[in-house]
Scaffold this motif. Structure first.
Motif, PDB file in Angstrom:
ATOM      1  N   HIS A 185     -35.688   1.110  27.350  1.00 47.01           N
ATOM      2  CA  HIS A 185     -36.680   0.799  28.351  1.00 47.01           C
ATOM      3  C   HIS A 185     -37.894   1.719  28.296  1.00 47.01           C
ATOM      4  O   HIS A 185     -37.592   3.099  28.390  1.00 47.01           O
ATOM      5  CB  HIS A 185     -36.200   0.743  29.886  1.00 47.01           C
ATOM      6  CG  HIS A 185     -36.946   0.380  30.880  1.00 47.01           C
ATOM      7  ND1 HIS A 185     -37.622   1.379  31.521  1.00 47.01           N
ATOM      8  CD2 HIS A 185     -37.443  -0.749  31.194  1.00 47.01           C
ATOM      9  CE1 HIS A 185     -38.357   0.785  32.449  1.00 47.01           C
ATOM     10  NE2 HIS A 185     -38.310  -0.543  32.389  1.00 47.01           N
ATOM     11  N   LEU A 186     -39.103   1.556  28.225  1.00 44.94           N
ATOM     12  CA  LEU A 186     -40.114   2.454  28.284  1.00 44.94           C
ATOM     13  C   LEU A 186     -40.755   2.262  29.463  1.00 44.94           C
ATOM     14  O   LEU A 186     -41.227   1.316  29.914  1.00 44.94           O
ATOM     15  CB  LEU A 186     -41.071   2.366  27.004  1.00 44.94           C
ATOM     16  CG  LEU A 186     -40.658   2.768  25.706  1.00 44.94           C
ATOM     17  CD1 LEU A 186     -39.757   1.728  25.326  1.00 44.94           C
ATOM     18  CD2 LEU A 186     -41.641   2.901  24.840  1.00 44.94           C
ATOM     19  N   PHE A 187     -41.215   3.490  30.285  1.00 48.13           N
ATOM     20  CA  PHE A 187     -42.010   3.660  31.718  1.00 48.13           C
ATOM     21  C   PHE A 187     -42.935   4.796  31.466  1.00 48.13           C
ATOM     22  O   PHE A 187     -42.831   5.536  31.197  1.00 48.13           O
ATOM     23  CB  PHE A 187     -40.999   3.751  32.721  1.00 48.13           C
ATOM     24  CG  PHE A 187     -41.719   3.935  34.108  1.00 48.13           C
ATOM     25  CD1 PHE A 187     -41.984   2.536  34.564  1.00 48.13           C
ATOM     26  CD2 PHE A 187     -41.922   5.001  34.364  1.00 48.13           C
ATOM     27  CE1 PHE A 187     -42.823   2.705  36.028  1.00 48.13           C
ATOM     28  CE2 PHE A 187     -42.697   5.076  35.870  1.00 48.13           C
ATOM     29  CZ  PHE A 187     -43.132   4.077  36.594  1.00 48.13           C
ATOM     30  N   LEU A 188     -44.266   3.979  31.663  1.00 48.81           N
ATOM     31  CA  LEU A 188     -45.534   4.921  31.675  1.00 48.81           C
ATOM     32  C   LEU A 188     -45.735   5.339  33.048  1.00 48.81           C
ATOM     33  O   LEU A 188     -45.739   4.480  33.903  1.00 48.81           O
ATOM     34  CB  LEU A 188     -46.841   3.934  30.998  1.00 48.81           C
ATOM     35  CG  LEU A 188     -48.123   5.069  30.974  1.00 48.81           C
ATOM     36  CD1 LEU A 188     -47.895   5.961  29.993  1.00 48.81           C
ATOM     37  CD2 LEU A 188     -49.325   3.970  30.510  1.00 48.81           C
ATOM     38  N   GLN A 189     -45.862   6.604  33.246  1.00 52.78           N
ATOM     39  CA  GLN A 189     -46.190   7.326  34.654  1.00 52.78           C
ATOM     40  C   GLN A 189     -47.333   7.493  34.732  1.00 52.78           C
ATOM     41  O   GLN A 189     -48.028   8.454  35.490  1.00 52.78           O
ATOM     42  CB  GLN A 189     -45.369   8.514  34.583  1.00 52.78           C
ATOM     43  CG  GLN A 189     -43.906   8.496  34.633  1.00 52.78           C
ATOM     44  CD  GLN A 189     -43.358   9.875  34.582  1.00 52.78           C
ATOM     45  OE1 GLN A 189     -43.863  10.842  33.758  1.00 52.78           O
ATOM     46  NE2 GLN A 189     -42.016  10.015  35.168  1.00 52.78           N
ATOM     47  N   HIS A 190     -48.242   6.275  34.824  1.00 59.22           N
ATOM     48  CA  HIS A 190     -49.663   6.298  34.931  1.00 59.22           C
ATOM     49  C   HIS A 190     -50.262   5.130  35.564  1.00 59.22           C
ATOM     50  O   HIS A 190     -49.568   3.842  35.112  1.00 59.22           O
ATOM     51  CB  HIS A 190     -50.378   6.898  33.929  1.00 59.22           C
ATOM     52  CG  HIS A 190     -49.872   8.109  33.423  1.00 59.22           C
ATOM     53  ND1 HIS A 190     -50.330   9.496  33.956  1.00 59.22           N
ATOM     54  CD2 HIS A 190     -49.007   8.360  32.482  1.00 59.22           C
ATOM     55  CE1 HIS A 190     -49.623  10.200  33.111  1.00 59.22           C
ATOM     56  NE2 HIS A 190     -48.817   9.901  32.314  1.00 59.22           N
TER      57      HIS A 190
ATOM     58  N   LEU B 176     -48.951  -0.107  28.601  1.00 58.51           N
ATOM     59  CA  LEU B 176     -48.095  -0.240  27.455  1.00 58.51           C
ATOM     60  C   LEU B 176     -48.193  -1.652  27.075  1.00 58.51           C
ATOM     61  O   LEU B 176     -48.228  -2.479  27.905  1.00 58.51           O
ATOM     62  CB  LEU B 176     -46.679   0.252  27.482  1.00 58.51           C
ATOM     63  CG  LEU B 176     -46.132   1.754  27.776  1.00 58.51           C
ATOM     64  CD1 LEU B 176     -44.965   2.024  28.389  1.00 58.51           C
ATOM     65  CD2 LEU B 176     -47.051   2.522  26.658  1.00 58.51           C
ATOM     66  N   THR B 177     -48.076  -1.895  25.640  1.00 58.45           N
ATOM     67  CA  THR B 177     -47.763  -3.371  25.277  1.00 58.45           C
ATOM     68  C   THR B 177     -47.081  -3.391  24.012  1.00 58.45           C
ATOM     69  O   THR B 177     -47.424  -2.371  23.252  1.00 58.45           O
ATOM     70  CB  THR B 177     -49.163  -4.264  25.637  1.00 58.45           C
ATOM     71  OG1 THR B 177     -48.783  -5.517  25.207  1.00 58.45           O
ATOM     72  CG2 THR B 177     -50.137  -3.773  24.338  1.00 58.45           C
TER      73      THR B 177
ATOM     74  N   GLY C   4     -49.236  -3.930  32.256  1.00 58.75           N
ATOM     75  CA  GLY C   4     -48.317  -3.115  32.842  1.00 58.75           C
ATOM     76  C   GLY C   4     -47.858  -1.973  32.119  1.00 58.75           C
ATOM     77  O   GLY C   4     -48.447  -1.355  31.395  1.00 58.75           O
ATOM     78  N   CYS C   5     -46.647  -1.343  32.750  1.00 58.79           N
ATOM     79  CA  CYS C   5     -46.300  -0.064  32.432  1.00 58.79           C
ATOM     80  C   CYS C   5     -45.079   0.160  31.954  1.00 58.79           C
ATOM     81  O   CYS C   5     -44.470   1.360  31.629  1.00 58.79           O
ATOM     82  CB  CYS C   5     -46.505   1.049  33.666  1.00 58.79           C
ATOM     83  SG  CYS C   5     -45.612   0.632  35.016  1.00 58.79           S
TER      84      CYS C   5
END
Length: 189
Positions: A88-93, A98-99, A148-149
């Motif tokens: 699971h990748l989560f961008l903190q911005h 992310l895609t 999405g993030c």
């Protein structure tokens, strides 16, 4: 007079449910099936594993950037410990996204940026009220929400299980970007 009905029963559009015992040990014929490996590990008492790492990406120019090699490099050691699971990748911005998309032809990334800029107007004449951080800020928030993030990618035999032409993109939506942080959480067996 004889009539015929046009009605015919609908065929199911789903795969039949496969039911397997949770107490079955893996056999050579099931050793490469991740779902069967997971069930066998659960039956054998193998506990799920977790790993987590925050990856800092350097500032990128505005646009879509292929980051798969960097992500893979940063998580390689932990990833190799998993036979079956999820990354699971989560961008903190809130002004980047992310895609997963084309990993070969950079024209796809350029065309995606062109598309985003056409559908989300920008500049002083745009209708946005939130302009405290500049005219590109609100459009960046909208673009971030569009893509999405977060991403979830299957793990199979210590590798991210993506298609041949798929890559992970960081879409930078600001003109003057800052470093971006991605939290990668691995879970599986």
């Amino acid at each position: 007079m004889q009539t015929s009905s046009m009605f015919s029963p609908a065929k199911p559009t789903f795969a039949p449910l496969r039911v397997r015992s949770l107490y079955t040990r893996p056999t050579p014929s099931t050793a490469n099936d991740p779902s069967l490996m997971a069930e066998a590990a659960a039956a054998a008492g193998a506990a799920p594993k977790w790993a987590q790492k925050t990856i800092t990406l350097p500032p990128q120019k505005r646009g879509c950037h292929l980051i798969t090699p960097k992500i893979k490099k940063e998580i390689a050691q932990d990833l190799s410990e998993f036979k079956c699971g999820l990354a699971h990748l989560f961008l903190q911005h809130t002004s980047a996204s992310l895609t997963i998309n084309e990993n070969y032809d950079s024209d796809v990334r350029d065309d995606t940026e062109t598309f985003l800029n056409r559908i989300v107007p920008e500049g002083r004449s745009a209708p946005w009220r939130h302009t405290i951080e500049g005219p590109d800020d609100m459009p960046a928030h909208i673009k971030s929400s569009m893509f999405g993030c977060t991403l979830t990618v299957p793990i199979t035999n210590g590798q991210l299980n993506m298609g041949t032409w798929q890559g992970i993109w960081l879409c930078e939506h600001r003109d003057n970007a800052t470093p971006r942080k991605v939290v990668v959480t691995l879970n599986g067996i």
